[in-house]
Each structure stands twice: as C-alpha cells, then as structure tokens.
Design a protein around this motif. Structure first.
Motif, PDB file in Angstrom:
ATOM      1  N   MET A  37       0.825  -1.235  -0.002  1.00 60.21           N
ATOM      2  CA  MET A  37      -0.132  -0.048  -0.036  1.00 60.21           C
ATOM      3  C   MET A  37       0.660   1.428   0.229  1.00 60.21           C
ATOM      4  O   MET A  37       0.383   2.342  -0.653  1.00 60.21           O
ATOM      5  N   THR A  38       1.945   0.973   0.483  1.00 62.37           N
ATOM      6  CA  THR A  38       2.791   2.507   0.752  1.00 62.37           C
ATOM      7  C   THR A  38       3.984   2.471  -0.090  1.00 62.37           C
ATOM      8  O   THR A  38       4.669   3.474  -0.373  1.00 62.37           O
ATOM      9  N   GLY A  39       4.450   1.357  -0.352  1.00 62.13           N
ATOM     10  CA  GLY A  39       5.975   1.354  -1.148  1.00 62.13           C
ATOM     11  C   GLY A  39       7.072   1.388  -0.204  1.00 62.13           C
ATOM     12  O   GLY A  39       7.144   1.546   1.044  1.00 62.13           O
ATOM     13  N   ARG A 185      -3.000  -6.790  -2.993  1.00 56.99           N
ATOM     14  CA  ARG A 185      -3.560  -5.602  -3.429  1.00 56.99           C
ATOM     15  C   ARG A 185      -2.789  -4.359  -2.824  1.00 56.99           C
ATOM     16  O   ARG A 185      -2.448  -4.461  -1.894  1.00 56.99           O
ATOM     17  N   GLY A 186      -2.543  -3.516  -3.782  1.00 56.79           N
ATOM     18  CA  GLY A 186      -1.774  -2.197  -3.412  1.00 56.79           C
ATOM     19  C   GLY A 186      -1.707  -1.259  -4.388  1.00 56.79           C
ATOM     20  O   GLY A 186      -2.636  -1.338  -5.303  1.00 56.79           O
ATOM     21  N   HIS A 187      -0.854  -0.306  -4.483  1.00 58.68           N
ATOM     22  CA  HIS A 187      -0.891   0.668  -5.427  1.00 58.68           C
ATOM     23  C   HIS A 187      -0.190   0.163  -6.479  1.00 58.68           C
ATOM     24  O   HIS A 187       0.853  -0.191  -6.929  1.00 58.68           O
ATOM     25  N   PRO A 188      -0.920   0.526  -7.772  1.00 63.79           N
ATOM     26  CA  PRO A 188      -0.639  -0.103  -8.821  1.00 63.79           C
ATOM     27  C   PRO A 188       0.787   0.374  -9.565  1.00 63.79           C
ATOM     28  O   PRO A 188       1.562  -0.706 -10.043  1.00 63.79           O
ATOM     29  N   GLU A 189       1.172   1.586  -9.069  1.00 61.46           N
ATOM     30  CA  GLU A 189       2.605   2.054  -9.694  1.00 61.46           C
ATOM     31  C   GLU A 189       3.477   1.297  -8.927  1.00 61.46           C
ATOM     32  O   GLU A 189       4.812   1.082  -9.419  1.00 61.46           O
ATOM     33  N   ALA A 190       3.490   0.861  -7.909  1.00 68.69           N
ATOM     34  CA  ALA A 190       4.615   0.459  -6.885  1.00 68.69           C
ATOM     35  C   ALA A 190       4.722  -0.816  -7.452  1.00 68.69           C
ATOM     36  O   ALA A 190       6.059  -1.425  -7.244  1.00 68.69           O
ATOM     37  N   HIS A 196      10.360  -3.585  -4.906  1.00 68.14           N
ATOM     38  CA  HIS A 196       9.132  -3.530  -4.453  1.00 68.14           C
ATOM     39  C   HIS A 196       8.252  -4.829  -4.245  1.00 68.14           C
ATOM     40  O   HIS A 196       7.991  -5.355  -3.238  1.00 68.14           O
TER      41      HIS A 196
END
Length: 248
Positions: A37-39, A185-190, A196
C-alpha cells in the motif's frame, strides 16, 4: 483479568509459544500489506526492523521428521517479545473483529476481513501444501543455505537487496507454483518496481516459514475456529510478561 506471576520468556507454555509463532505469520502478512500500500520509499525503521527479525528466523526454521515437537521454543528464533510485537497486535486486532452475521465458520469471511488478515490465513493454508512437497522443501533449504553462505558478502545486512531477491525467488519457486495464488492488493504504480515486489514476496516467504513453525508446534486451523478465546488469553499473558520484563 488476573495477573500472572512474573515469568522469564523461556518458561512459556506450549500454547504461548504457538501463539508467538502465529503472531509471526500475522506480522509477515501485515508487512506485506503495508509494503503493497505504501511502497519502499515510505517504509519506516520499525517496519524494516520487524521484517529483519522475520528474515533472521526464517533462515533457521527447518523441517522436522515428527510433528508436533513440544520442545520447540519460538524465542529460540528471536531475541524477545519485541521482535513480534507488530504481529501480536495485528493478531489480536484480527481476532477482535466482528464476524459475519451469518458465518459458515468462526473465521470472518475474507472479503469483509482486513486484507492482511486474508494474507495470513492464506499463508497458513499454503504452508501445508508446500511442506508436503519434497521438491519445494529442497528449494527452501537450498535458498537458506545459499543466503547463509553468502551472508558475509552482503555486509551482514539481512535487508540487502540480494537477500530479499533470493527470498522472493524462493517464494515464487514454491508458493508461486500453487493455485490459487495469494493476490496482493496495493498501489498499481508500486508493483512496477522489482525491489518493491521482491520485498512483498520476501515478506510472504517469512510468513510461510513462521506458519511452518506454528504447525511444528501443533498449530491447526481448528484452533483459529474454536480457540479464539484461548489465543486472546495467551496474547494478554505475553503482553503482561513483556511489561514485567520492561519494569524489571
């Protein structure tokens, strides 16, 4: 709640040792969730500390010929309760969540549960499949030996990118071959950053190892279904022992 007399950590009961190992699974799951979620750029020192402790222990956990083994002590793999504090808090929080109004079991339905809790439960299921496969066990043991032999070249740093990458590859070569896979699940860009994704998979690998330790100590799925109160009681006992150790 009645206070228990002061105890040294080595005097933990079998059940308390098992709860600590289970907390390791939930700690790995929570770190997986946080990283997704945060990277890496936003990860703090405490998260790195908790991951480092899990990596140290996961490199030392080995399969046993006979299960369960009541002589196992979770703190043989850790310096103390502090190393698993994130997992203990997350485990307690997960057990305290309200269940579905019409549950099929005493475990919350996964879509309604926290993502990290769903990762932890998935790791507990995956571990048994992995350690029943001799080929997967060999892959894990080879990865452990490789990392330990090369550790001095990594500046004695358990969070060195090469160690993280090796653990991530061990996860892919074992759990990654079993369907259904754990979908993080998380931030797509990460997820476009290889370091990562390696850290996420390395966290999941440590969770599998802690799940194996939990099962070596007699951990079973039915304990999560029917033994929630006992687990909560043990978490609170461990918290009191930790407080007493600090006060000493």
């Amino acid at each position: 709640m009645v206070d228990t007399p002061f105890q040294q950590p080595q005097h933990l009961t079998v059940r308390q040792n098992r709860v600590l190992a289970l907390a390791g699974v939930f700690q790995a799951a929570q770190l997986t969730h946080i990283t997704a979620m945060t990277g890496l750029n936003r990860s703090n020192q405490s998260e790195s500390f908790y991951l480092e402790q899990l990596i140290k222990s996961s490199l030392c956990i080995r399969p046993l010929a006979e299960l369960p083994d009541p002589s196992l002590n979770t703190l043989d793999f850790f310096y103390g309760f502090n190393d698993l504090m994130l997992g203990l808090k997350h485990l307690e929080s997960s057990l305290s969540r309200p269940f579905s109004i019409h549950p099929k079991s005493h475990i919350p339905k996964l879509p309604a549960a926290k993502l990290s809790t769903s990762y932890a439960i998935s790791l507990l299921h995956l571990e048994k499949q992995i350690y029943q496969n001799p080929q997967f066990v060999e892959i894990i043991e080879q990865a452990q030996q490789k990392i330990l032999k090369q550790f001095s070249f990594f500046d004695q740093n358990y969070l060195h990118p090469s160690i993280i990458a090796n653990l991530a590859q061990a996860y892919l070569d074992t759990a990654g071959q079993i369907q259904p896979r754990i979908l993080v699940r998380g931030h797509p860009e990460a997820f476009k950053d290889s370091q990562h994704t390696d850290r996420i998979r390395a966290s999941l690998f440590t969770g599998l190892q802690m799940a194996h330790l939990w099962r070596q100590m007699g951990g079973r799925s039915r304990q999560l279904m029917f033994g929630k109160r006992k687990i909560m009681k043990d978490i609170h006992s461990i918290a009191r022992m930790q407080y007493q150790l600090i006060e000493k």
